[in-house]
Design a protein around this motif. Structure first.
Motif, PDB file in Angstrom:
ATOM      1  N   ARG A  10       0.823  -1.208   0.000  1.00 60.56           N
ATOM      2  CA  ARG A  10       0.000   0.000   0.000  1.00 60.56           C
ATOM      3  C   ARG A  10       0.858   1.258   0.000  1.00 60.56           C
ATOM      4  O   ARG A  10       0.537   2.246  -0.627  1.00 60.56           O
ATOM      5  N   LYS A  11       1.956   1.165   0.748  1.00 59.55           N
ATOM      6  CA  LYS A  11       2.795   2.361   0.839  1.00 59.55           C
ATOM      7  C   LYS A  11       3.908   2.351  -0.205  1.00 59.55           C
ATOM      8  O   LYS A  11       4.792   3.193  -0.182  1.00 59.55           O
ATOM      9  N   GLY A  12       3.879   1.348  -1.040  1.00 61.11           N
ATOM     10  CA  GLY A  12       4.970   1.197  -2.002  1.00 61.11           C
ATOM     11  C   GLY A  12       5.206   2.475  -2.803  1.00 61.11           C
ATOM     12  O   GLY A  12       4.265   3.112  -3.247  1.00 61.11           O
ATOM     13  N   ASN A  13       6.424   2.841  -2.904  1.00 60.55           N
ATOM     14  CA  ASN A  13       6.700   3.994  -3.758  1.00 60.55           C
ATOM     15  C   ASN A  13       7.596   3.554  -4.909  1.00 60.55           C
ATOM     16  O   ASN A  13       8.393   2.643  -4.763  1.00 60.55           O
ATOM     17  N   ASN A  14       7.411   4.147  -5.997  1.00 62.52           N
ATOM     18  CA  ASN A  14       8.220   3.790  -7.154  1.00 62.52           C
ATOM     19  C   ASN A  14       8.767   5.082  -7.739  1.00 62.52           C
ATOM     20  O   ASN A  14       8.062   5.836  -8.382  1.00 62.52           O
ATOM     21  N   GLN A 109      -2.722   9.081 -17.088  1.00 62.55           N
ATOM     22  CA  GLN A 109      -4.074   9.638 -16.953  1.00 62.55           C
ATOM     23  C   GLN A 109      -5.102   8.751 -17.659  1.00 62.55           C
ATOM     24  O   GLN A 109      -6.211   8.557 -17.157  1.00 62.55           O
ATOM     25  N   THR A 110      -4.713   8.230 -18.811  1.00 60.80           N
ATOM     26  CA  THR A 110      -5.616   7.359 -19.558  1.00 60.80           C
ATOM     27  C   THR A 110      -5.962   6.116 -18.741  1.00 60.80           C
ATOM     28  O   THR A 110      -7.129   5.709 -18.655  1.00 60.80           O
ATOM     29  N   ILE A 111      -4.915   5.524 -18.154  1.00 64.54           N
ATOM     30  CA  ILE A 111      -5.130   4.311 -17.362  1.00 64.54           C
ATOM     31  C   ILE A 111      -5.985   4.635 -16.132  1.00 64.54           C
ATOM     32  O   ILE A 111      -6.911   3.887 -15.780  1.00 64.54           O
ATOM     33  N   LEU A 112      -5.710   5.778 -15.514  1.00 64.93           N
ATOM     34  CA  LEU A 112      -6.497   6.178 -14.341  1.00 64.93           C
ATOM     35  C   LEU A 112      -7.979   6.320 -14.703  1.00 64.93           C
ATOM     36  O   LEU A 112      -8.851   5.881 -13.954  1.00 64.93           O
ATOM     37  N   ALA A 120     -12.760   1.103  -9.911  1.00 64.99           N
ATOM     38  CA  ALA A 120     -11.811   0.078  -9.461  1.00 64.99           C
ATOM     39  C   ALA A 120     -11.111   0.479  -8.174  1.00 64.99           C
ATOM     40  O   ALA A 120     -10.878   1.657  -7.913  1.00 64.99           O
ATOM     41  N   LYS A 121     -10.780  -0.545  -7.361  1.00 65.72           N
ATOM     42  CA  LYS A 121     -10.030  -0.319  -6.122  1.00 65.72           C
ATOM     43  C   LYS A 121      -8.610  -0.894  -6.241  1.00 65.72           C
ATOM     44  O   LYS A 121      -7.676  -0.380  -5.658  1.00 65.72           O
ATOM     45  N   GLU A 141      -0.865   4.700  -7.072  1.00 62.71           N
ATOM     46  CA  GLU A 141      -0.926   4.658  -5.607  1.00 62.71           C
ATOM     47  C   GLU A 141      -1.272   6.028  -5.036  1.00 62.71           C
ATOM     48  O   GLU A 141      -1.981   6.139  -4.042  1.00 62.71           O
ATOM     49  N   LYS A 142      -0.770   7.065  -5.675  1.00 59.84           N
ATOM     50  CA  LYS A 142      -1.116   8.425  -5.235  1.00 59.84           C
ATOM     51  C   LYS A 142      -2.616   8.667  -5.360  1.00 59.84           C
ATOM     52  O   LYS A 142      -3.190   9.509  -4.679  1.00 59.84           O
ATOM     53  N   GLN A 143      -3.259   7.947  -6.292  1.00 59.69           N
ATOM     54  CA  GLN A 143      -4.692   8.097  -6.499  1.00 59.69           C
ATOM     55  C   GLN A 143      -5.471   7.094  -5.653  1.00 59.69           C
ATOM     56  O   GLN A 143      -6.632   6.787  -5.950  1.00 59.69           O
ATOM     57  N   ASP A 144      -4.762   6.521  -4.654  1.00 61.11           N
ATOM     58  CA  ASP A 144      -5.401   5.587  -3.722  1.00 61.11           C
ATOM     59  C   ASP A 144      -5.854   4.281  -4.357  1.00 61.11           C
ATOM     60  O   ASP A 144      -6.810   3.656  -3.901  1.00 61.11           O
ATOM     61  N   LEU A 145      -5.194   3.879  -5.407  1.00 67.89           N
ATOM     62  CA  LEU A 145      -5.448   2.551  -5.965  1.00 67.89           C
ATOM     63  C   LEU A 145      -4.388   1.603  -5.407  1.00 67.89           C
ATOM     64  O   LEU A 145      -3.237   1.980  -5.204  1.00 67.89           O
ATOM     65  N   GLN A 146      -4.814   0.364  -5.128  1.00 68.22           N
ATOM     66  CA  GLN A 146      -3.861  -0.636  -4.649  1.00 68.22           C
ATOM     67  C   GLN A 146      -3.249  -1.326  -5.861  1.00 68.22           C
ATOM     68  O   GLN A 146      -3.982  -1.825  -6.717  1.00 68.22           O
ATOM     69  N   VAL A 147      -1.933  -1.348  -5.916  1.00 72.07           N
ATOM     70  CA  VAL A 147      -1.250  -1.948  -7.064  1.00 72.07           C
ATOM     71  C   VAL A 147      -0.450  -3.143  -6.580  1.00 72.07           C
ATOM     72  O   VAL A 147       0.333  -3.026  -5.631  1.00 72.07           O
ATOM     73  N   VAL A 148      -0.647  -4.301  -7.197  1.00 76.03           N
ATOM     74  CA  VAL A 148       0.112  -5.495  -6.814  1.00 76.03           C
ATOM     75  C   VAL A 148       0.817  -6.063  -8.040  1.00 76.03           C
ATOM     76  O   VAL A 148       0.180  -6.384  -9.047  1.00 76.03           O
ATOM     77  N   GLU A 149       2.124  -6.170  -7.925  1.00 73.10           N
ATOM     78  CA  GLU A 149       2.902  -6.822  -8.985  1.00 73.10           C
ATOM     79  C   GLU A 149       2.740  -8.324  -8.838  1.00 73.10           C
ATOM     80  O   GLU A 149       2.811  -8.850  -7.723  1.00 73.10           O
ATOM     81  N   THR A 150       2.538  -9.031  -9.937  1.00 74.08           N
ATOM     82  CA  THR A 150       2.291 -10.473  -9.843  1.00 74.08           C
ATOM     83  C   THR A 150       3.454 -11.328 -10.350  1.00 74.08           C
ATOM     84  O   THR A 150       3.500 -12.527 -10.085  1.00 74.08           O
TER      85      THR A 150
END
Lengths: 497, 263
Positions: A10-14, A109-112, A120-121, A141-150
């Protein structure tokens, strides 16, 4: 039950799109002193390199396939507008969407917007270097979406808050003990005494954690190894199967790809696939090669409800018609970095931006500017190994030289080097002066070296003597000795018989 | 690859290279002996300095041209141009046409020069058809494949083929004889730490062979490896391959080696 996402994710920064390339020298210094990294890099020699050699030795037509692959890409690049338009038309005909994006901001922006439209969450990601290039994770993540690398490697570096250090093995700099530490710290609620010694243990645990995410995902984002114009298909190659799950289980599949990924036909993609895996991992084919054509149809058992392709330019169209067009043939196999002695010495992070190794040293200046990345094309011995192994026969050293030329034209390099070169050229284009100067220098160095044969240090030669002794000249120059010899000969020839 | 049949006694212009001229004249005289023994008439134009590669690889095309240009006329009268270096021979034969591509008036002359320029050892075997040499060297050697010679000119088997005919000599290959030694021209002083790591890996590979002599065909690489071996306190002798092939090892101690008379 949907367990809460690990805090680390959740706090991951890239911060990957912030370049540290200007600090390449310092990065390299640190990398050379990093024992853990050096141990990891040692494995490169016996891993990818040997496997690639064996795979190629087993395929007699490999060289012919390379030629064919080069031809396909060259033809495509010469007609890029045509094939991209055809690709778009076929994606649309299959019920999908194509989004043309000129830069990172537009792509993000397009993806957002797609995510927002679907309310989507969470976002699942297959491995994608383009998403690294546009800084997608940090943005979402800045837009409060949870991102998980698989992808396991990507997942590991996401937990470690690191960028990838290699384009196909993102966590190649990490040891299994470090992975176990990250898992223990992140995967709460598990037996603290569980065994995580072997790669298999780590893989099993990652799979368990990941599976829950797969079933709950709203959006699945993958990259694309190819976009096929005639069918409107995007293709990914993976070895873990995570890419398939990411794109089939999610409600929406977004493929993020740069525009040079397009090839005309399925047949063309097949040809290039035959050189890709062999050059990358030494496999004949990757474990999974997945073709995605449009969203789920009425008769399909599974698949996403929506299919989007985000087509990214981000500076690539500016490379067309320039000295750097050939770079757009690159299929991201990583053979160049696997074989590069400089990459092997310092690893991927030292390069300071998304793409390390020789391909990065050519591509990065095109994408972020030579003034930001001047070290990269300079940090090469021009040994030529990268070009030798590149399945697409990209003349990487030649293009690095072109970057050095741009740098020189713009007066970006050190002025001492500039004046040094001009001074040297002044001398070397005046033969008599040059002979006198080199004769004097040879004698002087000989005297300084005494009978020792080498100098341990010398003013203004610290770059050399910091590492190694400087062998001293024999004494006289070849030209002096040759001249003496010729005079003796003519004296003998002209003297009494 | 087919080779044109050389004239019976070809006139060879020796491009001695700037490093050999200043640091290691023995390599130049070894080249002269090998060429003359192979039936060539050897000359060395006095006004030659350098091929221009340092400027070319630094992105300074103007300086590169300034230094390279005189060579076009200087070597026009010879059947062949031969250099005891894959790097300099590669510069002239592979890169001159690119360097002068924007000067159509002289491009034909440049291409003629490029076409007749060769690296020494491959010239002896491939053009002059030298099969054996009547020399002696008692020792075990290991051979480093310098990058430009190997990848631009295909120099790989030629030096080994001739070394195998030297009586008393045994070759022990490194694990990675084709891996760059970290010299790279100005690279070695611009990025000394990375270069240091590369040459350190190389000297470890050299030492592991147990060979007592290290050979290669390019003086830049040789000075880098010799300097590193010397820094490490190794007593492995370092020589240009031409010195062994010409039987001229008694002319000078190894590169960076102590003068036996202590002069």
């Amino acid at each position: 039950m949907h367990r809460a996402l690990p805090v680390a994710i959740r706090k991951g920064n890239n911060a990957m799109h912030v370049s540290t390339s200007p600090k390449f020298r310092e990065n390299a210094h640190d990398a050379l002193l990093d024992q853990s990294l050096q141990r990891a890099l040692g494995r490169l020699k016996t891993g990818f390199k040997d496997k690639r050699s064996a795979a190629i030795a087993a395929l007699p037509e490999f060289e012919a396939l390379r030629d064919k692959a080069v031809e396909i890409k060259n033809h495509t690049l010469e007609n890029l507008d045509h094939y991209l338009t055809a690709f778009e038309a076929n994606v649309k005909a299959n019920g999908g969407h194509v989004h043309w994006c000129k830069d990172s901001e537009e792509a993000c922006q397009t993806i957002l917007k797609i995510c927002r439209d679907k309310d989507a969450k969470s976002v699942l990601k297959g491995k994608s270097m383009i998403s690294e290039e546009i800084g997608l994770n940090a943005f979402l993540e800045k837009q409060d979406l949870q991102v998980v690398e698989t992808d396991l490697g990507e997942y590991i570096i996401q937990l470690r808050h690191e960028p990838p250090s290699h384009i196909i093995a993102p966590a190649i700099h990490v040891h299994k003990e470090q992975v176990a530490d990250s898992f223990r710290a992140t995967h709460k609620g598990r037996d603290p005494n569980r065994v995580l010694d072997e790669p298999r243990d780590l893989l099993d645990e990652a799979r368990e954690v990941m599976r829950e995410h797969f079933f709950a995902a709203d959006i699945g984002i993958t990259g694309a190894n190819f976009l096929i114009a005639e069918t409107g298909t995007s293709v990914i190659v993976t070895n873990e199967g995570n890419g398939d799950l990411t794109q089939t289980l999610s409600r929406v599949h977004i493929a993020v790809a740069s525009l040079e990924k397009v090839v005309p036909t399925l047949e063309d993609a097949s040809t290039i696939l035959r050189v890709l895996a062999r050059s990358a991992t030494g496999q004949e084919m990757s474990s999974y090669t997945t073709f995605s054509t449009g969203p789920r149809r009425a008769e399909d058992l599974d698949g996403p409800q929506e299919y989007h392709v985000v087509l990214l330019d981000n500076g690539r169209s500016n490379m067309l018609g320039t000295d750097f067009q050939d770079m757009l043939r690159c299929i991201r196999c990583a053979a160049c970095m696997n074989h590069c002695p400089v990459y092997g010495a310092v690893g991927g992070h030292a390069y300071g931006w998304v793409y390390p190794g020789p391909m990065g040293s050519v591509l990065t200046p095109s994408l972020i500017g030579i003034n930001q990345s001047g070290h990269l094309p300079n940090a090469s011995t021009f040994c030529g190994k990268c070009e030798e192994v590149c399945p697409m026969r990209i003349p990487l050293p030649k293009m690095m030289r072109h970057w050095r030329e741009r740098e020189f034209e713009k007066h970006l390099g050190a002025s001492s080097v500039r004046y040094g070169l001009k001074g040297w050229a002044f001398m070397a284009s005046r033969p008599r002066l040059y002979r006198a100067a080199t004769g004097l220098a040879a004698r002087l160095l000989r005297i300084l070296g005494g009978g020792r044969g080498a100098l341990r240090s010398l003013p203004f030669a610290g770059g050399w003597t910091q590492i190694r002794d400087l062998p001293v000249p024999e004494g006289k120059t070849f030209k002096q000795l040759w001249e003496e010899q010729q005079k003796n000969k003519s004296r003998q020839d002209g003297g009494p018989k | 690859m087919t080779s044109p049949i050389p004239p019976v006694r070809p006139r060879v212009g020796l491009f001695v290279t700037c490093l050999v001229d200043m640091f290691r004249p023995t390599v130049g005289f070894s080249a002269v002996k090998l060429l003359e023994d192979a039936g060539c008439i050897v000359d060395m134009p006095m006004d030659q300095t350098c091929c221009g590669q340092p400027a070319f690889n630094s992105g300074d095309r103007d300086s590169a041209k300034k230094v390279a240009r005189p060579l076009i006329a200087m070597f026009a009268g010879y059947d062949y141009v031969v250099a005891p270096s894959g790097s300099c021979a590669g510069m002239i034969s592979k890169h001159f046409p690119e360097l002068f591509a924007d000067e159509p008036a002289i491009l034909a002359d440049v291409k003629a020069l490029s076409a007749k320029t060769h690296e020494l050892v491959s010239f002896l075997t491939d053009i002059m058809q030298v099969k054996t040499l009547n020399v002696q060297f008692d020792g075990t050697v290991t051979y480093h494949d310098s990058c430009s010679g190997l990848r631009e000119l295909g120099v790989k088997q030629q030096p080994r083929a001739l070394l195998q005919t030297v009586s008393g000599l045994a070759i022990r290959e490194m694990k990675e004889p084709e891996t760059c030694c970290g010299f790279g021209g100005t690279f070695c002083v611009k990025y000394p730490e990375i270069s240091g790591k590369m040459v350190g890996d190389k000297t470890a590979d050299i030492a592991a062979t147990g060979a007592t002599t290290l050979l290669a065909g390019d003086l830049g690489c040789l000075m880098n490896m010799a300097g590193k071996l010397r820094r490490e306190g190794s007593d492995i002798e370092v020589r240009h391959v031409a010195e062994i092939l010409a039987g001229m090892t008694d002319h000078a101690p190894g590169i960076a080696g102590r003068d036996p008379e202590g002069k």
